[in-house]
Design a protein around this motif. Structure first.
Motif, PDB file in Angstrom:
ATOM      1  N   LEU A  92       0.848  -1.187   0.000  1.00 18.19           N
ATOM      2  CA  LEU A  92       0.000   0.000   0.000  1.00 18.19           C
ATOM      3  C   LEU A  92       0.884   1.237   0.000  1.00 18.19           C
ATOM      4  CD1 LEU A  92      -2.563  -1.027   2.781  1.00 18.19           C
ATOM      5  CD2 LEU A  92      -2.680  -1.500   0.334  1.00 18.19           C
ATOM      6  N   GLN A  93       0.311   2.355  -0.412  1.00 16.91           N
ATOM      7  CA  GLN A  93       1.071   3.607  -0.436  1.00 16.91           C
ATOM      8  C   GLN A  93       0.124   4.785  -0.303  1.00 16.91           C
ATOM      9  OE1 GLN A  93       3.087   4.664  -4.128  1.00 16.91           O
ATOM     10  NE2 GLN A  93       4.814   5.504  -2.995  1.00 16.91           N
ATOM     11  N   VAL A  94       0.559   5.795   0.438  1.00 18.05           N
ATOM     12  CA  VAL A  94      -0.196   7.044   0.548  1.00 18.05           C
ATOM     13  C   VAL A  94       0.205   7.947  -0.612  1.00 18.05           C
ATOM     14  CG1 VAL A  94      -0.751   9.025   1.987  1.00 18.05           C
ATOM     15  CG2 VAL A  94      -0.218   6.840   3.053  1.00 18.05           C
ATOM     16  N   VAL A  95      -0.781   8.433  -1.362  1.00 24.89           N
ATOM     17  CA  VAL A  95      -0.520   9.329  -2.490  1.00 24.89           C
ATOM     18  C   VAL A  95      -1.479  10.509  -2.408  1.00 24.89           C
ATOM     19  CG1 VAL A  95       0.275   7.467  -3.994  1.00 24.89           C
ATOM     20  CG2 VAL A  95      -2.143   8.117  -4.014  1.00 24.89           C
ATOM     21  N   GLN A  96      -1.218  11.530  -3.202  1.00 25.88           N
ATOM     22  CA  GLN A  96      -2.165  12.632  -3.334  1.00 25.88           C
ATOM     23  C   GLN A  96      -3.388  12.141  -4.113  1.00 25.88           C
ATOM     24  OE1 GLN A  96      -0.493  16.600  -4.352  1.00 25.88           O
ATOM     25  NE2 GLN A  96       1.489  15.568  -4.413  1.00 25.88           N
ATOM     26  N   GLY A 140      -8.527  12.400   8.121  1.00 20.45           N
ATOM     27  CA  GLY A 140      -7.198  12.911   7.827  1.00 20.45           C
ATOM     28  C   GLY A 140      -6.901  12.957   6.341  1.00 20.45           C
ATOM     29  N   ASP A 141      -7.387  11.962   5.612  1.00 20.87           N
ATOM     30  CA  ASP A 141      -7.175  11.932   4.162  1.00 20.87           C
ATOM     31  C   ASP A 141      -7.958  13.034   3.462  1.00 20.87           C
ATOM     32  OD1 ASP A 141      -5.406   9.685   3.894  1.00 20.87           O
ATOM     33  OD2 ASP A 141      -7.080   8.382   4.389  1.00 20.87           O
ATOM     34  N   GLY A 145      -5.980  15.827   1.437  1.00 17.44           N
ATOM     35  CA  GLY A 145      -6.033  15.546  -0.003  1.00 17.44           C
ATOM     36  C   GLY A 145      -5.227  14.327  -0.378  1.00 17.44           C
ATOM     37  N   THR A 146      -5.305  13.283   0.457  1.00 17.69           N
ATOM     38  CA  THR A 146      -4.542  12.056   0.220  1.00 17.69           C
ATOM     39  C   THR A 146      -5.463  10.849   0.195  1.00 17.69           C
ATOM     40  OG1 THR A 146      -4.154  11.745   2.611  1.00 17.69           O
ATOM     41  CG2 THR A 146      -2.512  12.998   1.372  1.00 17.69           C
TER      42      THR A 146
END
Length: 229
Positions: A92-96, A140-141, A145-146
């Motif tokens: 998994l990865q956090v992205v804009q 939080g997302d 804007g994530t």
């Protein structure tokens, strides 16, 4: 009704690049969270054992370490590549929201709002908010804007000319990132000489010239695109 069946999102970026993202659901994110929680718990157990011999001074130091680890763990790891050890384990990865890599302000903001998501206990609010949208975004997302996506499913419609992925050693704006991706996308239509000529414009920051600069620029574009070979 289709949430969880086919929730892929196609983002058409201004430069004509199409990015397909698949948001990570509640179950897999819970597994990643528990994995990270286990790591933090083990670290605190080790510190707790070490400082247990120091009496009240050790207790004070332990409280400070607990604060640092609780707040710093996610911010430090996600600011590096959008992945904590738990997210990396489950790909998994956090992205804009547009699919591009997160910047530090995004990471800090999404993690500062963890207490709101965890209110009143066990991430109750966060889980409810995630269940009510097909991007599985917690508070939080939304604020930062994530979104959290499956790394292996993130694709960009680019023709590969290199198998290298090179994280840039300098900051780029969103517009600059898109320009590099566009260069990579159009590289098949350009001669090697023209590619080298265009890439050499950035020779100072790439610390390379000619074809070497072109290869580095395409490797950076692949990093931003998130495409796996």
């Amino acid at each position: 009704m289709t949430q969880g069946l086919n929730n892929s999102i196609n983002n058409a970026l201004p430069e004509g690049v199409s990015i397909t993202l698949t948001p990570a659901g509640i179950s897999i994110r819970t597994k990643a969270y528990l994995f990270d929680f286990l790591i933090r718990a083990l670290v605190m157990l080790v510190f707790g054992f070490v400082f247990s011999f120091m009496g009240k001074a050790g207790q004070g130091i332990l409280l400070v370490l607990y604060f640092i680890i609780s707040w710093g763990y996610y911010i430090v790891f996600e600011s590096l590549n959008g992945q904590t050890p738990g997210k990396k384990r489950y790909k998994l990865q956090v992205v804009q929201d547009n699919g591009l890599p997160c910047k530090l302000p995004n990471i800090v903001l999404r993690n500062l709002l963890r207490p709101a998501d965890s209110f009143p206990f066990a991430y109750f609010v966060g889980l409810i908010v995630m269940a009510l949208n097909n991007k599985y975004k917690r508070l939080g997302d939304w604020a930062a804007g994530t979104m959290v996506v499956y790394l292996e499913d993130k694709k960009v419609n680019l023709v590969s000319q290199t198998k290298d992925i090179l994280p840039p050693k300098f900051d780029l704006s969103t517009e600059e990132q898109l320009a590099i991706i566009q260069f990579f996308e159009r590289s098949e239509e350009l001669s090697q000489a023209r590619q080298a000529e265009l890439a050499s414009i950035l020779s100072a920051v790439l610390k390379a010239e000619g074809s070497e600069a072109s290869d580095k620029l395409k490797a950076i574009a692949r990093f931003y695109a998130g495409q796996e070979i």
